[in-house]
Design a protein around this motif. Sequence first.
Motif, short mmCIF file in Angstrom:
data_model
loop_
_atom_site.label_atom_id
_atom_site.label_comp_id
_atom_site.label_asym_id
_atom_site.label_seq_id
_atom_site.Cartn_x
_atom_site.Cartn_y
_atom_site.Cartn_z
N GLU A 118 52.23 -27.56 -4.07
CA GLU A 118 51.47 -28.25 -5.22
C GLU A 118 52.64 -29.05 -6.01
O GLU A 118 52.16 -29.95 -6.66
CB GLU A 118 51.14 -26.97 -6.12
CG GLU A 118 50.50 -27.20 -7.45
CD GLU A 118 50.28 -26.11 -8.29
OE1 GLU A 118 50.21 -24.95 -7.98
OE2 GLU A 118 49.72 -26.37 -9.53
N PHE A 119 53.82 -28.86 -5.62
CA PHE A 119 54.89 -29.44 -6.40
C PHE A 119 55.68 -30.49 -5.58
O PHE A 119 56.81 -30.65 -5.67
CB PHE A 119 55.70 -28.49 -7.10
CG PHE A 119 54.88 -27.43 -7.97
CD1 PHE A 119 53.95 -28.11 -8.92
CD2 PHE A 119 55.13 -26.36 -7.89
CE1 PHE A 119 53.10 -27.35 -9.84
CE2 PHE A 119 54.36 -25.22 -8.68
CZ PHE A 119 53.31 -25.71 -9.46
N SER A 120 55.01 -31.02 -4.54
CA SER A 120 56.04 -31.95 -3.65
C SER A 120 55.71 -33.41 -4.15
O SER A 120 56.44 -34.50 -3.51
CB SER A 120 55.50 -31.72 -2.19
OG SER A 120 56.11 -30.72 -1.81
N PHE A 121 54.83 -33.81 -4.88
CA PHE A 121 54.75 -34.96 -5.54
C PHE A 121 54.70 -35.08 -7.03
O PHE A 121 53.34 -35.37 -7.69
CB PHE A 121 53.09 -35.72 -4.80
CG PHE A 121 53.49 -35.89 -3.38
CD1 PHE A 121 54.11 -36.96 -2.76
CD2 PHE A 121 53.03 -34.95 -2.23
CE1 PHE A 121 54.43 -37.25 -1.65
CE2 PHE A 121 53.18 -35.21 -1.30
CZ PHE A 121 53.86 -36.18 -0.63
N LEU A 122 55.59 -34.68 -7.65
CA LEU A 122 55.72 -34.46 -9.04
C LEU A 122 55.81 -35.89 -9.63
O LEU A 122 56.14 -37.08 -8.96
CB LEU A 122 57.04 -33.66 -9.41
CG LEU A 122 56.82 -32.30 -8.87
CD1 LEU A 122 58.36 -31.69 -9.24
CD2 LEU A 122 55.72 -31.47 -9.77
N PRO A 123 55.74 -36.05 -10.92
CA PRO A 123 56.02 -37.22 -11.81
C PRO A 123 57.27 -38.05 -11.20
O PRO A 123 57.58 -38.91 -10.97
CB PRO A 123 55.57 -37.15 -13.11
CG PRO A 123 55.09 -35.92 -13.29
CD PRO A 123 55.31 -35.03 -12.13
N ARG A 124 58.24 -36.92 -11.08
CA ARG A 124 59.72 -37.49 -10.89
C ARG A 124 60.51 -36.25 -10.50
O ARG A 124 59.82 -35.07 -10.29
CB ARG A 124 60.44 -37.87 -12.36
CG ARG A 124 61.47 -38.67 -12.21
CD ARG A 124 61.15 -40.21 -11.95
NE ARG A 124 62.67 -40.79 -12.06
CZ ARG A 124 63.37 -41.06 -10.99
NH1 ARG A 124 63.23 -40.42 -9.80
NH2 ARG A 124 64.34 -41.68 -11.07
N LYS A 125 61.78 -36.40 -10.17
CA LYS A 125 62.52 -35.25 -9.36
C LYS A 125 62.59 -34.27 -10.54
O LYS A 125 62.68 -34.41 -11.68
CB LYS A 125 64.03 -35.79 -9.09
CG LYS A 125 64.77 -36.38 -10.25
CD LYS A 125 66.07 -36.91 -9.74
CE LYS A 125 66.71 -37.89 -10.89
NZ LYS A 125 67.88 -38.66 -10.37
N PHE A 126 62.97 -32.96 -9.98
CA PHE A 126 62.95 -31.90 -10.78
C PHE A 126 64.18 -30.94 -10.37
O PHE A 126 64.33 -30.56 -9.27
CB PHE A 126 61.93 -30.89 -10.81
CG PHE A 126 61.35 -30.18 -11.82
CD1 PHE A 126 60.75 -30.67 -12.99
CD2 PHE A 126 61.96 -28.91 -12.13
CE1 PHE A 126 60.37 -29.59 -14.13
CE2 PHE A 126 61.65 -28.11 -13.16
CZ PHE A 126 60.90 -28.24 -14.08
N LYS A 127 65.16 -30.55 -11.38
CA LYS A 127 66.11 -30.01 -11.17
C LYS A 127 66.45 -28.59 -11.72
O LYS A 127 66.27 -28.68 -13.09
CB LYS A 127 67.47 -30.87 -11.48
CG LYS A 127 67.64 -31.94 -10.50
CD LYS A 127 68.85 -32.97 -11.11
CE LYS A 127 68.67 -34.31 -10.27
NZ LYS A 127 69.71 -35.16 -10.68
N ILE A 128 66.76 -27.62 -11.17
CA ILE A 128 66.69 -26.39 -11.86
C ILE A 128 68.19 -25.81 -11.54
O ILE A 128 68.91 -25.96 -10.43
CB ILE A 128 66.10 -25.24 -11.10
CG1 ILE A 128 64.50 -25.63 -11.20
CG2 ILE A 128 66.11 -23.82 -11.51
CD1 ILE A 128 63.83 -24.80 -10.36
N ALA A 129 69.05 -25.31 -12.57
CA ALA A 129 70.43 -24.65 -12.63
C ALA A 129 70.33 -23.21 -12.93
O ALA A 129 69.67 -23.03 -14.03
CB ALA A 129 71.35 -25.52 -13.12
#
Lengths: 554, 173
Positions: free
Chosen positions: A158-169
């Motif tokens: 579901e989340f491989s074509f997001l509006p933009r990159k997505f970073k989690i820390a």
Amino acid sequence: MYRYDEFDRRFVAERVAEFRDQVARRLSGELTEDEFRPLRLMNGVYLQLHAYMLRIAIPYGSLNATKLRRLARIARTYDRGFGHFTTRQNLQFNWIRLEDVPAILGELAEVEMHAIQTSGNCIRNVSADHFSGAAADEVADPRVYAEILRQWSSLHPEFSFLPRKFKIAVTAAEHDRAAIQVHDIGLHVKRGEAGEIGFSVYVGGGLGRTPMVAKKVRDFLPEAELLSYCEAILRVYNLYGRRDNKYKARIKILLHEAGVDEIARQIEEEYEQVRRRGVLLLPREEIDRIAAYFAPPAFEELPARSVTLERAKALDAGLAEFVARNVTTHKVPGYASVTISLKAIGAPPGDASAEQMEAVAAIAEAYAHDEVRVSHEQNLVLPHVRLDDLPVVYAALQKADLATPNAGYITDIIACPGLDYCSLANARSIPVAQRIAERFGDPARQREIGDLKIKISGCINACGHHHVGHIGILGVDRKGEEFYQITLGGSGDEMCSIGEIVGKGFSSEEVVDAVETIVDTYLKLRQGPGETFLAAFRRLGEAPFREALYADAG
Amino acid sequence: MALYKNGSFVEDTWRFLAAEDDVPSDGAIVLGKARFLAEREALAGRNAPLGIIIEPGEGLAGIEADIHRFALVVLPFPKYTDGRAYSLARMLREEHGYRGELRASGNVLRDQVRFMWRCGIDALEVTHAGTIAALQAGAVSPVTHHYQPAGLEAVEHRLAGARPWLRRAAAHP
Ligand code: SF4
């Protein structure tokens, strides 16, 4: 260290096969470059100024000797004998041939590594505190949660074509070494009243063109609900994040435009749906099963003070200086964490040669329980070293030109690849970092200045995190000439702040002098060596610095 | 254009109604979401299969209570890099219990087909020649090990004794 089981191995093998086929279709012309771009990005392959770049995932910056040796071999065989450690705790090879990428991925798979989701508009490699498992101030090991998130986010349909990159820390300490408040999702692992684990959840931080500090949307999310809650956040973002302008597409803009309360409400609503189905709830025994991979090594019972080390320090001022600067307290008495600076004076920040990687691998095996970390400050860390072994470790590092005692000093600079490699750059970053390091290279002078983080980006995309540098330097283009804008007072830790622009930019010739003026102003105005640059700036504001910088210009 | 469903290319029996066409009294028809909302009352009395096209930006707002009425939902992918329809697909299947045909149209490419199936899409309108060939040859993505529960049990299943979030592809639809 997490170890692959049969499932993990098959997954990576299938993914390598898939990418091999995609590369073949590109090389045969069946795929145009336009069609191929998002596919290669999903697998960490960028087209740079001179060649392809391959970015390899190092989940939460965790490595061991086997992996490091393999990276060294890849550097030697397929690149020019170097690798570049990045601010996302990853490794980049800057001189790669597309034809070789499938073979490299095959080599990586053999040591349980890959390049999945190191770029593209998807959930990127999850980062965590580089002192995880060793830090005296952590309440749990954040890598456990980073690993669970890594798995869940891998090729998420579901989340491989997001509006933009997505970073989690993820961090598990009050002192935030993972810069969670400048991530799309920042997780702070905490303990509740009954000692149970939970997370404070921050959303919408980020740097780039519009830097923003994240907002807290949950104070204490129960441990079991980590994935359900993240899935809800991602769904809201995937549906409503802007797709009309890539500079406004990060979740921070959605939060900013709709308001944190509205987005928090939508997340909670979606979360109820996800939680009701229950499939993503994490059973206790499964968390424990992952946690077992990160069980601490068998530490010995040792005195808190090492006579061997103290004696050696007394005889070797270099060692004493190294220990004072690059060695951090460990949660277990008699042990320490060692920062290996990849910022030798005059060298490109974050670069390591194949020989250096192999040297670190050998040291890690012999003296550091076979663990190495990559920090987001582009250094390496040996998390668990006996104090008694520090003299030998120091000697071995010296032999490999890896004993620069400057961790956290003004010469420990973060710099993005900039115009030397990156096709988006306005200006060079690496040479500016090298020149600043040379100017301040004198050990006594660095010591006098104390903690000071300089961060340099070659363009507004801010890969060098300049907004959170105590001194930030941003490359801009002024009528075809490289110029540098300076920001002051940024910080990426728990007291997160975005640096303020002090005034008009400086040419490449002027920028190092400008940094020196700022440093001299600080030294003149500080209330003593105990007041760091950041503390002094927060007390004084930018006025005295601006005055010093622009006084002559009138 | 070709319609791929249940493992092979099949004839499309649905009629996509043009803006100027009146709603016929029988036969399976497909309408855009806006038209459905405008004519919802009139359509209520019609005793023939009804389908709806939901553009990615339209979302499910306003039709939540009608979802059981549709036998076909078409989710266009205007560009394959626009991933909103994946979320809509999962919400239809998982939150609204939609069990009818869920069809992807537009920029449907072989490298995304697996993601579509996993999100609950079970029919594909394909124009891309390479993708048609790949589907015919059964050569879409070889990745069959998954790290997250997504689609329907028919598409993927849990593995006994393994981490509960893992899934293995069963057959493709
Ligand atoms: S900040 Fe700009 S120049 Fe530097 S690596 Fe990122 S995109 Fe390239």
